[in-house]
Design a protein around this motif. Structure first.
Motif, mmCIF file in Angstrom:
data_model
loop_
_atom_site.group_PDB
_atom_site.id
_atom_site.type_symbol
_atom_site.label_atom_id
_atom_site.label_comp_id
_atom_site.label_asym_id
_atom_site.label_seq_id
_atom_site.Cartn_x
_atom_site.Cartn_y
_atom_site.Cartn_z
ATOM 1 N N LYS A 52 0.808 -1.222 0.000
ATOM 2 C CA LYS A 52 0.000 0.000 0.000
ATOM 3 C C LYS A 52 0.841 1.272 0.000
ATOM 4 O O LYS A 52 0.320 2.361 -0.182
ATOM 5 C CB LYS A 52 -0.892 0.024 1.254
ATOM 6 N N SER A 143 -8.219 -0.780 3.486
ATOM 7 C CA SER A 143 -8.783 -0.736 2.134
ATOM 8 C C SER A 143 -7.670 -1.054 1.129
ATOM 9 O O SER A 143 -6.511 -0.695 1.345
ATOM 10 C CB SER A 143 -9.399 0.631 1.868
ATOM 11 N N ASN A 145 -6.287 -0.069 -1.501
ATOM 12 C CA ASN A 145 -5.790 0.955 -2.416
ATOM 13 C C ASN A 145 -4.395 1.390 -1.993
ATOM 14 O O ASN A 145 -3.985 1.157 -0.863
ATOM 15 C CB ASN A 145 -6.709 2.176 -2.374
ATOM 16 N N SER A 151 -10.466 4.012 -2.506
ATOM 17 C CA SER A 151 -10.677 2.609 -2.161
ATOM 18 C C SER A 151 -11.359 1.888 -3.324
ATOM 19 O O SER A 151 -12.309 2.419 -3.900
ATOM 20 C CB SER A 151 -11.570 2.482 -0.926
ATOM 21 N N HIS A 233 -7.228 12.542 1.471
ATOM 22 C CA HIS A 233 -7.394 11.099 1.340
ATOM 23 C C HIS A 233 -8.390 10.837 0.231
ATOM 24 O O HIS A 233 -9.031 11.751 -0.255
ATOM 25 C CB HIS A 233 -7.942 10.548 2.659
HETATM 26 MG MG MG Z 1 -8.245 3.322 3.433
#
Ligand code: MG
Ligand code: TXA
Length: 320
Positions: A52, A143, A145, A151, A233
């Motif tokens: 990630k 998540s 992503n 996500s 985000h």
């Molecule tokens: Mg997340």
């Protein structure tokens, strides 16, 4: 990396074995797809962070199969947290609780509290069941992503997002499109009354009605505090602009009642707030696939899930 399209019991058992063997398994939940690792395997969780590109001090949510396993991970659980778990699990709710002696710093980012969730998705629940039958006790899953990105809400989006960074033995389970489409509500239950850190499909009213407690200070029904969580985000590559008139060549997301101006690319026309949440990240991804520079979003009005949508939109818009 392999995508498993047919999530039979036998296929999910193989995925559970892969997790026990220290591999990563991306799986569907009702909110978004998660990237899973055996929460007791430090090496696997570290690899999850590196796939990630996520900073080490960011805690991950531990997913468990039912409320019965809560005691393994937590200590001093207040009554109101039990009420929330009983009412909304399995479901789109993450509880932040004091951690038990078993929980290591690599799960919590060094904090003395841990995030726990029971997801409400048949593939996820079967994976948790099989994983626990093999001796596992929890699946760490952020998540699926890249850090700061949108996500994924389908297996294909998950593959596009992180497939290139997964290893040969890692898996992606295809459980179809996520029904809710944005991340779970996070409620901090470490104080004498609940505090919502991230709004979601379990709404402020639902938390208040279930706990019969007023939420912590600094939180009105329209302004949710997001302490400890980044303001930037959930951002697509395109620039997200809120509540403006779109120009020719822009992407456009709004409730279906608003018409699409000429030359503008309509990315989603939801007819309800639930549909808005379900289609939002799909629309963000579609904009990036088409190489759009700008997405104009007209924010949905109202309380409940609309608050969670506006929270994600604000964060996406402050991304660039
Ligand atoms: Mg997340
Ligand atoms: O819907 C969801 O919650 C999805 C699915 C896969 O379950 N998961 C998810 O995980 O959104 P993630 O890691 O992308 O977001 C979890 C958020 C992070 O911002 C993290 O900082 C916060 O939860 N979190 C996790 N554990 C925490 C803790 N112990 N204390 C405070 N915040 C915590």
């Amino acid at each position: 990396m392999q995508i498993i399209f047919d999530c039979s019991e036998a296929a999910i058992k193989k995925a559970a074995q892969a997790l026990i063997g220290g591999n990563l398994v991306a799986f569907p939940t009702e909110t978004v797809y998660g990237l899973g690792a055996d929460a007791m395997n430090e090496k696997a969780v570290c690899r999850l962070y590196s796939v990630k590109a996520r900073p080490k001090n960011h805690p991950v949510i531990v997913h468990i199969s039912s409320i019965n396993k809560l005691g393994i991970w937590t200590a001093d659980v207040p009554d109101y947290a039990i009420k929330l778990a009983r009412k909304f699990w399995p479901g789109p709710l993450t509880l932040i609780l004091k951690r038990s002696g078993l929980v290591e710093d690599y799960i919590t980012g060094g904090q003395d509290k841990v995030g726990i969730r029971v997801p409400n998705q048949p593939v996820a629940l079967e994976l948790l069941k099989q994983f626990e039958q093999l001796g596992g006790i929890g699946i760490a899953a952020p998540s699926a992503n890249k850090f700061g990105a949108v996500s994924p809400t389908s297996a294909v989006a998950t593959q596009e997002e992180i497939g290139a960074f997964l290893g040969a033995e890692d898996l992606v389970l295809d459980g179809g499109q996520c029904l809710i489409g944005i991340e779970s509500t996070i409620v901090d239950c470490t104080k004498y009354r609940p505090e919502i850190l991230r709004p979601g499909a379990v709404t402020i009213e639902m938390v208040e009605n279930t706990t019969k407690l007023p939420l912590a200070l600094n939180l009105s029904k329209s302004d949710v505090k997001t302490s400890g969580l980044l303001q930037t985000h959930y951002s697509p590559k395109a620039k997200v602009v809120l509540d403006q008139n779109p120009e020719a060549g822009d992407g456009f997301i709004s409730m279906a009642s608003l018409p699409t101006p000429k030359g503008v690319m309509r990315l989603a026309s939801p007819t309800s707030i639930d549909e808005f949440a379900r289609e939002l990240y799909v629309a963000f991804r579609a904009a990036d696939v088409r190489g759009l520079k700008k997405i104009v979003v007209i924010q949905p009005e109202g309380g409940g899930l609309a608050i969670a949508i506006r929270d994600r939109l604000r964060k996406a818009a402050s991304g660039k």
